[in-house]
Design a protein around this motif. Structure first.
Motif, PDB file in Angstrom:
ATOM      1  N   HIS A  70       0.560   3.649  -2.402  1.00 23.52           N
ATOM      2  CA  HIS A  70       0.489   2.957  -1.115  1.00 23.52           C
ATOM      3  C   HIS A  70      -0.504   1.803  -1.266  1.00 23.52           C
ATOM      4  O   HIS A  70      -1.664   1.909  -0.858  1.00 23.52           O
ATOM      5  CB  HIS A  70       0.048   3.913  -0.011  1.00 23.52           C
ATOM      6  CG  HIS A  70       0.961   5.082   0.173  1.00 23.52           C
ATOM      7  ND1 HIS A  70       2.115   5.013   0.921  1.00 23.52           N
ATOM      8  CD2 HIS A  70       0.913   6.350  -0.327  1.00 23.52           C
ATOM      9  CE1 HIS A  70       2.734   6.180   0.901  1.00 23.52           C
ATOM     10  NE2 HIS A  70       2.020   7.009   0.145  1.00 23.52           N
ATOM     11  N   SER A 128      -1.130  -0.931   0.140  1.00 22.62           N
ATOM     12  CA  SER A 128      -1.746  -1.578   1.295  1.00 22.62           C
ATOM     13  C   SER A 128      -2.824  -0.717   1.947  1.00 22.62           C
ATOM     14  O   SER A 128      -3.516  -1.169   2.855  1.00 22.62           O
ATOM     15  CB  SER A 128      -0.678  -1.934   2.334  1.00 22.62           C
ATOM     16  OG  SER A 128      -0.027  -0.764   2.802  1.00 22.62           O
ATOM     17  N   ALA A 129      -2.986   0.509   1.471  1.00 24.10           N
ATOM     18  CA  ALA A 129      -3.984   1.421   2.045  1.00 24.10           C
ATOM     19  C   ALA A 129      -5.391   1.009   1.596  1.00 24.10           C
ATOM     20  O   ALA A 129      -5.560   0.391   0.544  1.00 24.10           O
ATOM     21  CB  ALA A 129      -3.695   2.851   1.615  1.00 24.10           C
ATOM     22  N   ASP A 163      -9.089   1.204  -0.125  1.00 24.01           N
ATOM     23  CA  ASP A 163      -9.443   1.787  -1.428  1.00 24.01           C
ATOM     24  C   ASP A 163     -10.877   2.307  -1.466  1.00 24.01           C
ATOM     25  O   ASP A 163     -11.435   2.516  -2.542  1.00 24.01           O
ATOM     26  CB  ASP A 163      -9.224   0.775  -2.554  1.00 24.01           C
ATOM     27  CG  ASP A 163     -10.061  -0.484  -2.406  1.00 24.01           C
ATOM     28  OD1 ASP A 163     -10.859  -0.566  -1.445  1.00 24.01           O
ATOM     29  OD2 ASP A 163      -9.914  -1.392  -3.245  1.00 24.01           O
ATOM     30  N   GLU A 218     -10.075   5.277   3.283  1.00 30.05           N
ATOM     31  CA  GLU A 218      -9.053   5.744   2.351  1.00 30.05           C
ATOM     32  C   GLU A 218      -8.772   7.222   2.572  1.00 30.05           C
ATOM     33  O   GLU A 218      -7.639   7.679   2.428  1.00 30.05           O
ATOM     34  CB  GLU A 218      -9.482   5.501   0.893  1.00 30.05           C
ATOM     35  CG  GLU A 218      -8.393   5.889  -0.096  1.00 30.05           C
ATOM     36  CD  GLU A 218      -8.698   5.459  -1.520  1.00 30.05           C
ATOM     37  OE1 GLU A 218      -7.754   5.374  -2.323  1.00 30.05           O
ATOM     38  OE2 GLU A 218      -9.872   5.205  -1.828  1.00 30.05           O
ATOM     39  N   ALA A 255      -6.482   7.405   5.588  1.00 33.46           N
ATOM     40  CA  ALA A 255      -5.151   6.898   5.224  1.00 33.46           C
ATOM     41  C   ALA A 255      -4.414   7.916   4.358  1.00 33.46           C
ATOM     42  O   ALA A 255      -3.200   8.110   4.491  1.00 33.46           O
ATOM     43  CB  ALA A 255      -5.285   5.569   4.484  1.00 33.46           C
ATOM     44  N   GLY A 256      -5.165   8.566   3.474  1.00 40.23           N
ATOM     45  CA  GLY A 256      -4.558   9.581   2.619  1.00 40.23           C
ATOM     46  C   GLY A 256      -4.048  10.768   3.406  1.00 40.23           C
ATOM     47  O   GLY A 256      -2.964  11.303   3.136  1.00 40.23           O
ATOM     48  N   ALA A 260      -0.752   9.737   4.916  1.00 42.02           N
ATOM     49  CA  ALA A 260       0.373   9.525   4.004  1.00 42.02           C
ATOM     50  C   ALA A 260       0.779  10.775   3.233  1.00 42.02           C
ATOM     51  O   ALA A 260       1.959  10.953   2.901  1.00 42.02           O
ATOM     52  CB  ALA A 260       0.035   8.407   3.019  1.00 42.02           C
TER      53      ALA A 260
END
Length: 226
Positions: free
Chosen positions: A184, A186-187, A189, A194, A197-198, A201
Motif C-alpha cells: 500500500h 500511499s500509506a 511510513d 502507519e 493505516a495497517g 488495511a
C-alpha cells in the motif's frame, strides 16, 4: 471512539490470521532462545531471495510461479512494514542524527520498493512485463538488503544489549502477524499513522489471501532446508 475502532479492527485482523497463514514457513512461530533482531531480518532477506529463485525455476509454469509471486509479496509487504514500525524508529532512538539519516534513507528506498511491489502484485505470473518488473524490484531490493546487513544493522546491534536485541526479535515477529500482506504505497511510513493505516488495511489483505494460491507447507519447508 478512535480507541474503540482500533480495538474492533484489531480483533477482526486477529480472527483472520488463522485463515490466511496456512502457507507460513514451518518455523514462523518458533522463537529461538538466542535469536537477535539482525537474525530475524537476515532470515527474511534470504527467504525473499529464495522465493524469487523459485519463481524463476518455475518458468513456463505460470500456476506455480503465481504461488511464489504471492508468497514473495506476502513476505516483503510484512517485512517492510515491520521494519518501518520497529527497526527504523530504533535507528533514530539509538543512533541519533546518524540514525535519523539512515532511517530516512531506508524509508525512501522502501517507498520505491513498495511502488514496484504494488505493480507486481497486480500482474499475472509468467508474462514478460511481470518478469521484467520482478527482476527490477529484486535488483533494487538486493542493494537495499546489502546496505542494511553491512551498515545499518551492525551499527544498531552495537547499541543494543543481547536482551534488547532478543526482545526486538520477538516484537518484530509478532508485529508481522498483524500488518498488511499487500503493498500500500500511499500509506504512511511512520508510526503512529502507519500503525492505524495497517489496522485498516490488514483485514482486507488477509481476507484476500484466503482466495490466493500459495506454496504448500512442504514446498516452503524444502526451500527453508536448502
Amino acid at each position: 471512539m478512535l480507541y474503540s475502532f482500533v480495538r474492533t479492527t484489531t480483533r477482526s485482523t486477529t480472527s483472520l490470521i488463522s485463515h490466511s497463514t496456512s502457507h507460513l514457513r514451518p518455523s514462523a512461530y518458533i522463537f529461538r532462545a538466542m535469536s537477535s533482531l539482525s537474525s530475524a531480518l537476515i532470515s527474511d532477506h534470504r527467504e525473499l531471495e529464495s522465493y524469487y529463485k523459485k519463481y524463476q525455476d518455475n518458468a513456463g509454469n505460470s500456476s506455480e510461479q503465481q504461488k511464489w509471486l504471492n508468497q514473495f509479496t506476502w513476505e516483503l509487504a510484512r517485512h517492510s512494514i515491520g521494519e518501518e514500525l520497529l527497526v527504523y524508529p530504533s535507528f533514530e532512538d539509538k543512533l541519533g542524527a546518524e540514525g535519523k539519516k539512515m532511517a530516512d534513507e531506508d524509508r525512501q528506498q522502501h517507498q520505491s520498493l513498495k511502488n514496484m511491489l504494488y505493480e507486481l502484485q497486480n500482474m499475472s505470473a509468467g508474462e514478460a512485463k511481470t518478469d521484467t518488473t520482478f527482476a527490477r524490484l529484486m535488483k533494487d531490493l538486493r542493494e537495499h538488503i546489502k546496505q542494511e546487513e553491512e551498515r545499518d544493522l551492525p551499527k544498531l546491534e552495537q547499541k543494543l544489549s543481547r536482551e534488547d536485541s532478543q526482545n526486538m526479535f520477538h516484537s518484530f515477529e509478532r508485529t508481522k502477524m498483524f500488518v498488511p500482506t499487500r503493498s500500500h504505497p500511499s500509506a504512511p511510513d511512520k508510526p503512529p499513522f502507519e500503525t492505524l493505516a495497517g489496522l485498516l488495511a490488514a483485514p482486507m489483505d488477509k481476507l484476500g489471501d484466503i482466495f490466493r494460491k500459495f506454496p504448500t507447507k512442504q514446498q516452503l519447508k524444502d526451500v527453508e532446508a536448502r
